[in-house]
Write a protein that holds these residues in place. Structure first.
Motif, mmCIF file in Angstrom:
data_model
loop_
_atom_site.group_PDB
_atom_site.id
_atom_site.type_symbol
_atom_site.label_atom_id
_atom_site.label_comp_id
_atom_site.label_asym_id
_atom_site.label_seq_id
_atom_site.Cartn_x
_atom_site.Cartn_y
_atom_site.Cartn_z
ATOM 1 N N SER A 107 -8.126 38.964 -31.575
ATOM 2 C CA SER A 107 -9.578 39.181 -31.502
ATOM 3 C C SER A 107 -10.283 38.010 -30.833
ATOM 4 O O SER A 107 -11.360 38.169 -30.270
ATOM 5 C CB SER A 107 -10.146 39.413 -32.901
ATOM 6 N N ALA A 108 -9.647 36.826 -30.844
ATOM 7 C CA ALA A 108 -10.227 35.648 -30.188
ATOM 8 C C ALA A 108 -9.856 35.585 -28.706
ATOM 9 O O ALA A 108 -10.340 34.721 -27.978
ATOM 10 C CB ALA A 108 -9.760 34.373 -30.889
ATOM 11 N N GLY A 109 -8.963 36.485 -28.257
ATOM 12 C CA GLY A 109 -8.564 36.508 -26.859
ATOM 13 C C GLY A 109 -7.245 35.826 -26.555
ATOM 14 O O GLY A 109 -6.860 35.709 -25.393
ATOM 15 N N ALA A 110 -6.524 35.365 -27.587
ATOM 16 C CA ALA A 110 -5.219 34.738 -27.377
ATOM 17 C C ALA A 110 -4.211 35.814 -26.976
ATOM 18 O O ALA A 110 -4.271 36.944 -27.453
ATOM 19 C CB ALA A 110 -4.772 34.022 -28.639
ATOM 20 N N ILE A 111 -3.273 35.427 -26.101
ATOM 21 C CA ILE A 111 -2.422 36.412 -25.443
ATOM 22 C C ILE A 111 -0.934 36.098 -25.633
ATOM 23 O O ILE A 111 -0.517 34.947 -25.570
ATOM 24 C CB ILE A 111 -2.731 36.437 -23.928
ATOM 25 N N GLY A 112 -0.146 37.168 -25.820
ATOM 26 C CA GLY A 112 1.298 37.094 -25.745
ATOM 27 C C GLY A 112 1.999 36.637 -26.999
ATOM 28 O O GLY A 112 1.410 36.536 -28.075
ATOM 29 N N LEU A 113 3.302 36.368 -26.837
ATOM 30 C CA LEU A 113 4.169 35.992 -27.955
ATOM 31 C C LEU A 113 3.602 34.835 -28.773
ATOM 32 O O LEU A 113 3.544 34.895 -29.994
ATOM 33 C CB LEU A 113 5.552 35.581 -27.437
ATOM 34 N N MET A 114 3.200 33.772 -28.081
ATOM 35 C CA MET A 114 2.745 32.566 -28.770
ATOM 36 C C MET A 114 1.217 32.482 -28.834
ATOM 37 O O MET A 114 0.680 31.457 -29.237
ATOM 38 C CB MET A 114 3.361 31.322 -28.121
ATOM 39 N N GLN A 115 0.555 33.574 -28.461
ATOM 40 C CA GLN A 115 -0.896 33.681 -28.560
ATOM 41 C C GLN A 115 -1.609 32.506 -27.874
ATOM 42 O O GLN A 115 -2.266 31.674 -28.501
ATOM 43 C CB GLN A 115 -1.331 33.810 -30.021
ATOM 44 N N ARG A 136 6.727 32.738 -19.239
ATOM 45 C CA ARG A 136 5.566 31.882 -19.002
ATOM 46 C C ARG A 136 4.878 31.562 -20.326
ATOM 47 O O ARG A 136 4.445 30.438 -20.564
ATOM 48 C CB ARG A 136 4.559 32.544 -18.052
ATOM 49 N N ASN A 137 4.773 32.555 -21.190
ATOM 50 C CA ASN A 137 4.118 32.363 -22.477
ATOM 51 C C ASN A 137 4.874 31.334 -23.307
ATOM 52 O O ASN A 137 4.258 30.461 -23.933
ATOM 53 C CB ASN A 137 4.013 33.698 -23.211
ATOM 54 N N LEU A 138 6.195 31.404 -23.296
ATOM 55 C CA LEU A 138 6.998 30.422 -24.027
ATOM 56 C C LEU A 138 6.791 29.023 -23.455
ATOM 57 O O LEU A 138 6.689 28.047 -24.203
ATOM 58 C CB LEU A 138 8.479 30.790 -23.980
ATOM 59 N N ARG A 139 6.731 28.900 -22.134
ATOM 60 C CA ARG A 139 6.524 27.587 -21.521
ATOM 61 C C ARG A 139 5.179 27.023 -21.952
ATOM 62 O O ARG A 139 5.070 25.871 -22.346
ATOM 63 C CB ARG A 139 6.619 27.695 -19.995
ATOM 64 N N TYR A 140 4.136 27.842 -21.887
ATOM 65 C CA TYR A 140 2.816 27.383 -22.316
ATOM 66 C C TYR A 140 2.835 26.986 -23.788
ATOM 67 O O TYR A 140 2.406 25.904 -24.156
ATOM 68 C CB TYR A 140 1.771 28.490 -22.123
#
Length: 185
Positions: A107-115, A136-140
């Motif tokens: 709901s805050a706009g966080a995205i993907g596996l690791m939000q 990419r999500n894991l790298r971030y």
């Protein structure tokens, strides 16, 4: 290998590749960690395979496809080690954040596996970056968590609270640490 040693080895490999470190090299610079390249020795590859074999069954509760599990565990292990994080902690964080749903959006706009919050793309990434792409999500996520862990001098509770945007509260870190202890150790 501890996080500090891993960071110095990453720094050395970046220097060898001709990538200049930032002037203040006393803590892992966020951008250097994000852009780092990871190499594994045969022993490290064997350890990664053993770890992946141990984590496969617990992850099957969330991901049915064996090939998807293998790919995720392989990349997660690499990214966690590169960032100097316990890979099991990253699994716990993902379980709490997205239940392993790569397309999750909070709901805050966080995205993907690791939000990952989209503002991190401007801070670390390319002009446009797909945060739903698991690698990419894991790298971030690993880079950001390692950054907060460095800021908090190894205090997992405070680093996890920063990651979640709830510094000063312990409900989120307690949830991740409990998940780590109960499901991934």
């Amino acid at each position: 290998m501890d996080g500090r040693l891993g960071w110095w080895l990453t720094l050395a490999s970046l220097i060898a590749l001709g990538i200049a470190p930032l002037a203040n090299a006393t803590e892992p610079p966020l951008r250097l960690t994000f852009e780092a390249i990871h190499y594994q020795t045969p022993q490290q590859q064997w350890q990664a395979q053993q770890w992946r074999n141990r984590m496969d069954a617990p992850l099957s509760r969330f991901i049915d496809d064996a090939e998807q599990r293998r790919e995720l565990l392989t990349r997660l292990y690499q990214e966690a080690r590169l960032a100097g994080l316990p890979p099991e902690l990253v699994l716990a964080l993902i379980q709490v954040e997205s239940a392993f749903n790569a397309d999750a959006v909070s709901s805050a706009g966080a995205i993907g596996l690791m939000q990952i919050m989209p503002f991190w793309v401007a801070e670390l990434g390319l002009p446009v970056d797909d945060l739903t792409e698991p690698n990419r999500n894991l790298r971030y996520g690993c880079t950001i968590l390692a950054h907060y862990l460095a800021i908090e001098r190894g205090d997992f509770t405070r680093a996890l609270a920063r990651y979640n945007g709830s510094l000063g509260h312990t409900w989120y870190p307690e949830r991740v640490l409990r998940t780590w202890r109960d499901y991934w150790r």
